[in-house]
Design a protein around this motif. Structure first.
Motif, PDB file in Angstrom:
ATOM      1  N   LYS A 251      43.239  39.870  85.420  1.00 26.33           N
ATOM      2  CA  LYS A 251      43.575  39.819  86.845  1.00 26.33           C
ATOM      3  C   LYS A 251      44.657  40.843  87.173  1.00 26.33           C
ATOM      4  O   LYS A 251      44.597  41.524  88.203  1.00 26.33           O
ATOM      5  CB  LYS A 251      44.036  38.411  87.222  1.00 26.33           C
ATOM      6  CG  LYS A 251      42.911  37.390  87.292  1.00 26.33           C
ATOM      7  CD  LYS A 251      43.424  35.968  87.340  1.00 26.33           C
ATOM      8  CE  LYS A 251      44.276  35.705  88.546  1.00 26.33           C
ATOM      9  NZ  LYS A 251      44.713  34.295  88.604  1.00 26.33           N
ATOM     10  N   LYS A 252      45.642  40.972  86.292  1.00 23.71           N
ATOM     11  CA  LYS A 252      46.707  41.955  86.516  1.00 23.71           C
ATOM     12  C   LYS A 252      46.147  43.371  86.511  1.00 23.71           C
ATOM     13  O   LYS A 252      46.497  44.195  87.360  1.00 23.71           O
ATOM     14  CB  LYS A 252      47.786  41.812  85.441  1.00 23.71           C
ATOM     15  CG  LYS A 252      48.701  40.617  85.643  1.00 23.71           C
ATOM     16  CD  LYS A 252      49.522  40.313  84.408  1.00 23.71           C
ATOM     17  CE  LYS A 252      50.319  41.481  83.917  1.00 23.71           C
ATOM     18  NZ  LYS A 252      51.142  41.137  82.728  1.00 23.71           N
ATOM     19  N   ALA A 253      45.263  43.653  85.560  1.00 19.59           N
ATOM     20  CA  ALA A 253      44.682  44.998  85.471  1.00 19.59           C
ATOM     21  C   ALA A 253      43.845  45.308  86.702  1.00 19.59           C
ATOM     22  O   ALA A 253      43.869  46.424  87.227  1.00 19.59           O
ATOM     23  CB  ALA A 253      43.827  45.113  84.205  1.00 19.59           C
ATOM     24  N   GLY A 254      43.103  44.304  87.171  1.00 19.47           N
ATOM     25  CA  GLY A 254      42.295  44.506  88.369  1.00 19.47           C
ATOM     26  C   GLY A 254      43.145  44.647  89.611  1.00 19.47           C
ATOM     27  O   GLY A 254      42.904  45.501  90.463  1.00 19.47           O
ATOM     28  N   ASN A 255      44.193  43.829  89.709  1.00 18.79           N
ATOM     29  CA  ASN A 255      45.060  43.879  90.889  1.00 18.79           C
ATOM     30  C   ASN A 255      45.824  45.187  90.975  1.00 18.79           C
ATOM     31  O   ASN A 255      46.095  45.691  92.063  1.00 18.79           O
ATOM     32  CB  ASN A 255      46.052  42.715  90.868  1.00 18.79           C
ATOM     33  CG  ASN A 255      45.376  41.383  91.120  1.00 18.79           C
ATOM     34  OD1 ASN A 255      44.282  41.337  91.664  1.00 18.79           O
ATOM     35  ND2 ASN A 255      46.009  40.302  90.713  1.00 18.79           N
ATOM     36  N   ALA A 256      46.172  45.754  89.816  1.00 13.44           N
ATOM     37  CA  ALA A 256      46.935  47.000  89.813  1.00 13.44           C
ATOM     38  C   ALA A 256      46.161  48.118  90.500  1.00 13.44           C
ATOM     39  O   ALA A 256      46.732  48.973  91.176  1.00 13.44           O
ATOM     40  CB  ALA A 256      47.268  47.407  88.376  1.00 13.44           C
ATOM     41  N   TYR A 257      44.854  48.091  90.347  1.00 13.73           N
ATOM     42  CA  TYR A 257      44.027  49.141  90.942  1.00 13.73           C
ATOM     43  C   TYR A 257      44.060  49.076  92.469  1.00 13.73           C
ATOM     44  O   TYR A 257      44.063  50.088  93.157  1.00 13.73           O
ATOM     45  CB  TYR A 257      42.592  49.002  90.436  1.00 13.73           C
ATOM     46  CG  TYR A 257      41.637  50.014  91.004  1.00 13.73           C
ATOM     47  CD1 TYR A 257      41.623  51.322  90.538  1.00 13.73           C
ATOM     48  CD2 TYR A 257      40.748  49.666  92.018  1.00 13.73           C
ATOM     49  CE1 TYR A 257      40.750  52.258  91.054  1.00 13.73           C
ATOM     50  CE2 TYR A 257      39.869  50.600  92.543  1.00 13.73           C
ATOM     51  CZ  TYR A 257      39.877  51.886  92.051  1.00 13.73           C
ATOM     52  OH  TYR A 257      39.009  52.801  92.570  1.00 13.73           O
ATOM     53  N   TYR A 258      44.088  47.844  92.983  1.00 10.55           N
ATOM     54  CA  TYR A 258      44.010  47.675  94.427  1.00 10.55           C
ATOM     55  C   TYR A 258      45.370  47.477  95.095  1.00 10.55           C
ATOM     56  O   TYR A 258      45.464  47.403  96.307  1.00 10.55           O
ATOM     57  CB  TYR A 258      43.126  46.466  94.766  1.00 10.55           C
ATOM     58  CG  TYR A 258      41.698  46.641  94.316  1.00 10.55           C
ATOM     59  CD1 TYR A 258      40.842  47.497  94.992  1.00 10.55           C
ATOM     60  CD2 TYR A 258      41.212  45.966  93.205  1.00 10.55           C
ATOM     61  CE1 TYR A 258      39.528  47.671  94.582  1.00 10.55           C
ATOM     62  CE2 TYR A 258      39.901  46.136  92.786  1.00 10.55           C
ATOM     63  CZ  TYR A 258      39.063  46.990  93.483  1.00 10.55           C
ATOM     64  OH  TYR A 258      37.779  47.161  93.068  1.00 10.55           O
TER      65      TYR A 258
END
Length: 512
Positions: A251-258
């Motif tokens: 979730k952190k890795a995905g959120n960092a992108y957005y």
């Protein structure tokens, strides 16, 4: 790490050739450790080591066991009592077997602790996946719901499958991967499971796959390739445990992108909902993405096909479209999405829209409406309305097309707006209306010919070419127009009135 009996059976089979497996619940019971069974003391989370002779004497039977005693009576008894078991022959050395099982638990506990330590150290997702790859001796990578690569183990470069290599090299699954997965029903399979699965379906090489789920939605998928070592479905419970361990990091890795665009996305949604925004806040959010209030913008609304919405590939479509316009903000609207495109300094936007984006829409069986360009970001809410109108009008009037520009539907939009308060035909040039009636009765095209002649600034050759007729035919038609009605073509107002009238009559097609 809690293990299932099937995982233990897989590893023990490397040392022991002859043992019997009994699963009452598909081997899904999770076990913390192995211990010797004590009479009338049974914990569901423990794997008990016991002789069959002792098992028969128990009043309280354990749920999961490793049993020594291979006769048919032992197997029948264990099946009858609903016990999950690995049954080994009497000739097996009990101490060595117990130690072998203990070593398996120790190995997996070490893996789990290494993963937890990596998370505590705030290692990158890819670094953590290097640990996971050691568990399976195979490459591992994770993609988000849009099939964008979030992380991959170092040995992922060794993947031999060209389809997965494409994903790893580009950072996102290509259309080729999507086509293969859809044609082989892999998309449906991947989207309908909340447990790890083993997929062995050509042309994709066998692999493990498991979804990261949040609020009943897939947010990411882990893939474990079989490029270096054959995978065994008995290890699927281990994949499920890894998903549990990594979900926060994913979730952190995905959120960092957005993260960078999140605030501006919220601002845009608030604007669409009609909220008044503080100009200072808006300017600050625009500056965060290096935009300015009065830059040049354009808004695109994309309506995805029902298939993409139902089979979970909507995020992939959004990401692919977003990649065509890197300097844009993507806003998800469930069954549609918006792209607020920053045009300032991007001279090739029109070319991208007309070519790559148009082809993308056709390939994805999706449709898009495009607003006019605008030079004030607060006008984005109005631009959204125009893009929506273009999409609505385009589907109604040109349903075979995929891309609809608002400029092409300005007149029909204005006609609809006027029609709310007046019969729009009454606003038409009377002579043009008379010519329209004549055309309907006599199946001629005099009004259309006059319209094209005026539109091309009274240039007969060009107008005839646009009408796909000989110039002499156009000259004849214009002569008939002069006989049927009186229109001063030297008067600019009259010419504009005829143009407007033709568009109204063609759109409404009134009956007289």
């Amino acid at each position: 790490m809690r293990l299932t009996l099937s995982v233990l059976a897989y590893h023990l089979s490397e040392k022991y050739d002859n043992f019997f497996e009994i699963y009452q619940a598909n081997g899904k019971n999770s076990l913390d450790r192995i211990c010797y069974f004590e009479v009338d003391c049974s914990e569901n989370k423990f794997l008990y080591f016991i002789l069959y002779e002792d098992l028969k004497k128990c009043k309280v039977l354990p749920q999961t066991i490793i049993c020594i005693g291979d006769d048919e009576e032992a197997q029948s008894f264990i099946i009858e009592k609903g016990i999950e078991a690995l049954i080994f022959p009497n000739c097996v050395n009990q101490n060595l077997l117990y130690q072998a099982v203990s070593d398996i638990f120790f190995e997996y506990n070490t893996y789990e602790q290494d993963i937890k330590d990596a998370i505590i150290r705030n290692d990158s997702l890819s670094a953590t996946l290097n640990i996971v790859s050691r568990i399976f001796d195979n490459p591992v990578f994770i993609c988000d719901a849009a099939l964008r690569l979030l992380g991959a183990s170092e040995n992922s470069v060794n993947v031999s499958d060209s389809l997965w290599l494409d994903t790893l090299n580009q950072g996102v699954s290509s259309q080729i991967v999507m086509d293969v997965m859809q044609n082989t029903d892999l998309i449906d399979l991947l989207n309908t499971t909340n447990r790890a699965i083993y997929i062995e379906q050509e042309p994709v090489a066998p692999f493990f796959s498991a979804n990261f789920i949040e609020n009943n939605k897939r947010i990411a998928t882990i893939t474990i390739s079989s490029s270096e070592k054959k995978l065994n479905p008995k290890l699927l419970p281990v994949v499920d445990r890894i998903v549990e361990l990594l979900i926060i990091e994913v979730k952190k890795a995905g959120n960092a992108y957005y993260l960078q665009a999140t605030n501006l996305q919220k601002v845009i949604l608030d604007m669409l909902d009609g909220f008044m925004l503080d100009e200072r806040v808006l300017r600050r959010n625009l500056l965060a993405v290096h935009w300015n209030m009065n830059d040049e913008y354009q808004l695109i609304k994309v309506e995805m096909s029902e298939d993409h919405v139902l089979n979970g590939t909507a995020k992939y479509v959004e990401l692919t479209a977003h990649k065509l316009f890197p300097d844009s903000i993507l806003v998800d609207l469930q069954d549609a999405f918006l792209l607020v495109v920053h045009r300032t300094g991007n001279r090739n936007i029109d070319y991208i829209i007309s070519n790559a984006f148009y082809e993308f829409l056709k390939m994805q069986k999706s449709k898009a409406g495009i607003s006019m360009r605008y030079y004030s970001f607060p006008l984005s809410a109005d631009a959204y309305k125009l893009a929506s109108i273009a999409l609505e009008k385009g589907k109604a009037l040109s349903h075979k097309e995929a891309l609809y520009h608002y400029e092409d539907y300005i007149v029909t939009h204005l006609i609809d707006m006027c029609a709310l308060s007046i019969n729009v035909v009454s606003l038409c040039n009377p002579e043009a209306t008379k010519l329209y009636q004549y055309d309907v009765i006599h199946n001629t095209e005099y009004l259309k010919s006059l319209y094209m002649y005026i539109l091309e600034e009274k240039h007969i050759a060009i107008a005839a070419k646009k009408l796909n007729i000989h110039r002499n035919t156009l000259v004849y038609r214009l002569g008939k127009v002069s006989e049927l009605c009186t229109i001063d073509l030297d008067d600019s107002k009259s010419r504009l009135h005829v143009i407007w009238s033709y568009q109204v009559l063609q759109y409404l097609k009134p009956e007289f």
